[in-house]
Enzyme design. Structure first.
Site, PDB file in Angstrom:
ATOM      1  N   GLU A   1       0.831  -1.209   0.000  1.00  0.00           N
ATOM      2  CA  GLU A   1       0.000   0.000   0.000  1.00  0.00           C
ATOM      3  C   GLU A   1       0.867   1.261   0.000  1.00  0.00           C
ATOM      4  O   GLU A   1       0.593   2.228  -0.721  1.00  0.00           O
ATOM      5  CB  GLU A   1      -0.936   0.026   1.216  1.00  0.00           C
ATOM      6  CG  GLU A   1      -1.974  -1.082   1.237  1.00  0.00           C
ATOM      7  CD  GLU A   1      -3.079  -0.905   0.205  1.00  0.00           C
ATOM      8  OE1 GLU A   1      -3.066   0.082  -0.542  1.00  0.00           O
ATOM      9  OE2 GLU A   1      -3.964  -1.796   0.130  1.00  0.00           O
TER      10      GLU A   1
ATOM     11  N   ASP B   1      -5.130  -9.830  -8.388  1.00  0.00           N
ATOM     12  CA  ASP B   1      -5.292  -8.890  -9.507  1.00  0.00           C
ATOM     13  C   ASP B   1      -4.015  -8.311 -10.118  1.00  0.00           C
ATOM     14  O   ASP B   1      -3.660  -8.568 -11.276  1.00  0.00           O
ATOM     15  CB  ASP B   1      -6.245  -7.746  -9.095  1.00  0.00           C
ATOM     16  CG  ASP B   1      -5.906  -7.110  -7.739  1.00  0.00           C
ATOM     17  OD1 ASP B   1      -4.890  -7.480  -7.127  1.00  0.00           O
ATOM     18  OD2 ASP B   1      -6.670  -6.215  -7.304  1.00  0.00           O
TER      19      ASP B   1
ATOM     20  N   ARG C   1       0.920   3.792  -3.196  1.00  0.00           N
ATOM     21  CA  ARG C   1       0.298   5.093  -2.941  1.00  0.00           C
ATOM     22  C   ARG C   1       1.338   6.192  -2.694  1.00  0.00           C
ATOM     23  O   ARG C   1       1.286   7.253  -3.305  1.00  0.00           O
ATOM     24  CB  ARG C   1      -0.641   5.013  -1.729  1.00  0.00           C
ATOM     25  CG  ARG C   1      -1.802   4.062  -1.938  1.00  0.00           C
ATOM     26  CD  ARG C   1      -2.755   4.087  -0.751  1.00  0.00           C
ATOM     27  NE  ARG C   1      -3.605   2.896  -0.762  1.00  0.00           N
ATOM     28  CZ  ARG C   1      -4.902   2.901  -0.500  1.00  0.00           C
ATOM     29  NH1 ARG C   1      -5.519   4.019  -0.186  1.00  0.00           N
ATOM     30  NH2 ARG C   1      -5.598   1.786  -0.517  1.00  0.00           N
TER      31      ARG C   1
HETATM   32  C1  DMJ Z   1      -6.158   0.891  -5.026  1.00  0.00           C
HETATM   33  O1  DMJ Z   1      -5.422   1.108  -3.894  1.00  0.00           O
HETATM   34  C2  DMJ Z   1      -5.340   0.238  -6.106  1.00  0.00           C
HETATM   35  O2  DMJ Z   1      -5.981   0.366  -7.315  1.00  0.00           O
HETATM   36  C3  DMJ Z   1      -5.085  -1.197  -5.821  1.00  0.00           C
HETATM   37  O3  DMJ Z   1      -4.351  -1.808  -6.829  1.00  0.00           O
HETATM   38  C4  DMJ Z   1      -6.385  -1.924  -5.634  1.00  0.00           C
HETATM   39  N1  DMJ Z   1      -7.235  -1.283  -4.686  1.00  0.00           N
HETATM   40  C5  DMJ Z   1      -7.394   0.137  -4.683  1.00  0.00           C
HETATM   41  C6  DMJ Z   1      -8.550   0.685  -5.462  1.00  0.00           C
HETATM   42  O4  DMJ Z   1      -9.658  -0.069  -5.501  1.00  0.00           O
END
Ligand code: DMJ
Length: 599
Positions: free
Chosen positions: A227, A359, A231
């Site tokens: 995260e 994902d 971010r």
């Molecule tokens: C975001 O922090 C990023 O896109 C991450 O890869 C998946 N989840 C959230 C948004 O849904």
């Protein structure tokens, strides 16, 4: 920075300057006599000064000649990192001499440097000057009504955040308060490049000032490697590339260095949690495994940090993870969603999914390949194999209207679970990007089918907002049942967190095809956000998309609302399709554009 606090009381600088001057003027004999008249401590000080001067000359001269490339600005970053190295040597000498002289303790007179990444003291890590010198990009703001409406939504969110949550991670727009997660001002850092791209200059300036003055990483607190990488590290690097402002690189460098202990595992697969203050790392509290998507969704950022800093260790550590996962046995290219950081092995029976925890493993295979100028073949091959495996095992259709979705495989028998997270909707954009870059054209067909289904997950709800998770009917309808639904939502899955994935995909589809339908679909969704999630002090997650009367606001505005959802909407409504050139930029998993390199 390193100056003694109290010069008058510090023994080791009590050398009499007049004595020293006489000493300098005398004959050789008188020089020796005077030399031996000096106390041992005074002689030590002179040794120290001479050694220091020699060391400075020795260290600075070669460093200059090493870095002498024609463009002087390109060498500025490595030079900046050289400084703490020789300053540290001086610091050690000062402490040593102070101790010898029995004077003030070193601890009292040496102040901690504000920023001194350990990595700067490592010589063999240097890979040379930065490979790319950012040129500040200019953005002029919204150019049509839809873009203007998105910017207004941004400003409304920003106003609430500023008033009630400034410097904290997330805004709670209903209780007019904030939520702290990592204590890193997540919303500010995540929103920096969005503001820059939207041309919001004064908001950007106040955020920049906060970053410069208040964004520090020394607090002893566990953060999540993934995260914080996507971010914060991604946000800082992206803003550095867009604006050319080195403050963002300096912060990124400090942060990247503090994240490095996560890689100190036997396998090289990182732990999920790192303490930025103590520089220690460990597995998540809930168990021994890391999420597969998390450990494989840090490579764009760490590679970029290496390229801009000239320090190879970031890229090497992160690339090693991808290489390790590459040689693990997979299920036709598909991966279980958990991996053990110590053994480096997948948790075999864990679910296979393009949703949560799976994902962005697939996303970063393609994006790393593109980031490195299509030069690392195994990344492309693993991506192609995974999409082939997806077509073989995960692609399913609803019985009624033949909506395509990606199922999950669960348990030892790999049973098909007809469930799809909203997160999976990112894949349409990734598939389109791959096909546009020369991969198989049937990937584009898959993308179009997925886009059609994801749009339905919004359109079938009375709020026109998608739930977190949808289930699909794949059984043939019973005889006489002409109204069998394609999809349904369980009560616990009916929330909407202001997530971006489908809008991200619509942006790629619009940019890569020019089909205005994608813009119109995005506009419909934006209006639903306006109607059902906008509150007095921002935008809020809701608990129930299945009712217009009872949306159950959750009092949370996630930082990705500003970094991704609104950014992708803004770019989706860019009629020129050129604001961000997809040949030059690759978006990280949090919507932060990073440059594409030649290799
Ligand atoms: C975001 O922090 C990023 O896109 C991450 O890869 C998946 N989840 C959230 C948004 O849904």
């Amino acid at each position: 920075m390193y100056a003694p606090k109290d010069l008058a009381n510090a023994d080791y600088i009590s050398l009499n300057i007049n004595d020293t001057a006489a000493f300098a003027r005398g004959s050789p004999q008188s020089l020796w006599r005077q030399w031996y008249q000096l106390s041992r401590f005074q002689r030590n000080i002179i040794y120290f000064v001479v050694i220091t001067v020699c060391l400075v000359v020795f260290y600075l001269v070669p460093s200059d000649s090493k870095g002498s490339v024609s463009n002087s600005t390109e060498t500025s970053h490595p030079k900046q990192h050289d400084a703490p190295k020789w300053e540290k040597l001086i610091e050690e000498l000062v402490v040593e001499n102070a101790d010898q002289g029995g004077g003030a303790g070193g601890g009292e007179v040496i102040e901690e440097p504000e920023f001194q990444p350990e990595v700067n003291q490592v010589d063999d890590d240097q890979i040379g000057p930065p490979q790319r010198k950012p040129i500040a990009m200019t953005f002029t703001g919204p150019s049509n009504q839809r873009q203007k409406a998105v910017v207004d939504a941004f400003l409304h969110s920003w106003k609430g955040y500023k008033r009630f949550a400034w410097g904290h991670d997330n805004l709670k727009p209903i209780s007019a308060s904030y939520q702290e997660w990592f204590g890193l001002g997540l919303t500010i850092v995540d929103a920096l490049d969005t503001m820059y791209i939207m041309g919001l200059n004064s908001e950007f300036a106040e955020a920049r000032a906060w970053v410069e003055e208040s964004l520090t990483f020394g607090v002893s607190r566990d953060v999540n490697l993934f995260e914080v990488t996507i971010r914060v590290l991604g946000g800082l690097l992206s803003t550095y590339h867009l604006s050319g402002d080195k403050i963002f690189l300096d912060k990124a460098f400090d942060l990247g260095d503090r994240l490095m202990p996560a890689f100190s595992t036997k396998s090289g697969v990182p732990y999920s949690d790192v303490n930025l203050g103590t520089r220690t790392a460990h597995s998540p509290k809930w168990g021994p495994d890391s999420s597969t998507s998390e450990v494989t969704t840090i490579q764009l950022e760490f590679r970029d940090l290496s390229r801009v800093s000239g320090q190879s260790k970031f890229e090497e550590a992160a690339a090693k993870v991808s290489e390790h996962v590459h040689q693990l046995k997979k299920f036709d290219g598909l991966v279980p969603i958990f991996i053990n950081a110590n053994t480096g092995a997948f948790r075999e029976l864990s679910t296979i999914s393009f949703g949560a925890r799976g994902d962005s493993y697939y996303e970063y295979l393609l994006k790393q390949w593109l980031q490195t100028g299509k030069t690392i073949d195994y990344l492309r091959d693993d991506y192609n194999t995974a999409i082939w495996g997806t077509q073989k095992h995960l692609v399913k259709y609803t019985a009624a209207n033949k909506y395509m979705f990606l199922a999950e495989l669960v348990g030892s028998n790999k049973d098909v679970k007809p469930k799809m997270d909203h997160l999976v909707c990112f894949l349409g954009g990734t598939l389109a990007l791959g096909a546009h870059n020369g991969l198989q054209s049937d990937h584009m067909k898959l993308a179009e089918e997925l886009v059609r289904t994801c749009y339905q997950t919004y359109a079938v709800q009375p709020t026109f907002l998608a739930p977190e998770i949808s289930y699909f009917n794949i059984q043939k309808p019973l005889e006489g049942d002409a109204n069998q639904l394609d999809m349904y939502v369980k009560a616990n899955d009916a929330h909407n967190l202001l997530r971006p994935e489908f809008l991200e995909t619509l942006f790629y589809m619009w940019y890569l095809t020019g089909n205005k339908t994608y813009q119109d679909w995005g506009w419909e969704i934006f209006q639903a956000f306006e109607k059902y999630t906008k509150v007095e002090h921002g935008y809020t997650s809701i608990g129930n998309v299945r009712s217009t009367q009872n949306t159950r606001p959750r009092d949370m505005m996630e930082s990705f609302w500003l970094s991704e959802t609104l950014k992708y909407l803004y770019l989706l409504f860019d009629d020129t399709r050129q604001l961000i050139d997809l040949k030059k930029w690759i978006f990280n998993s949090e919507g932060h554009p990073l440059p594409i390199y030649d290799s």
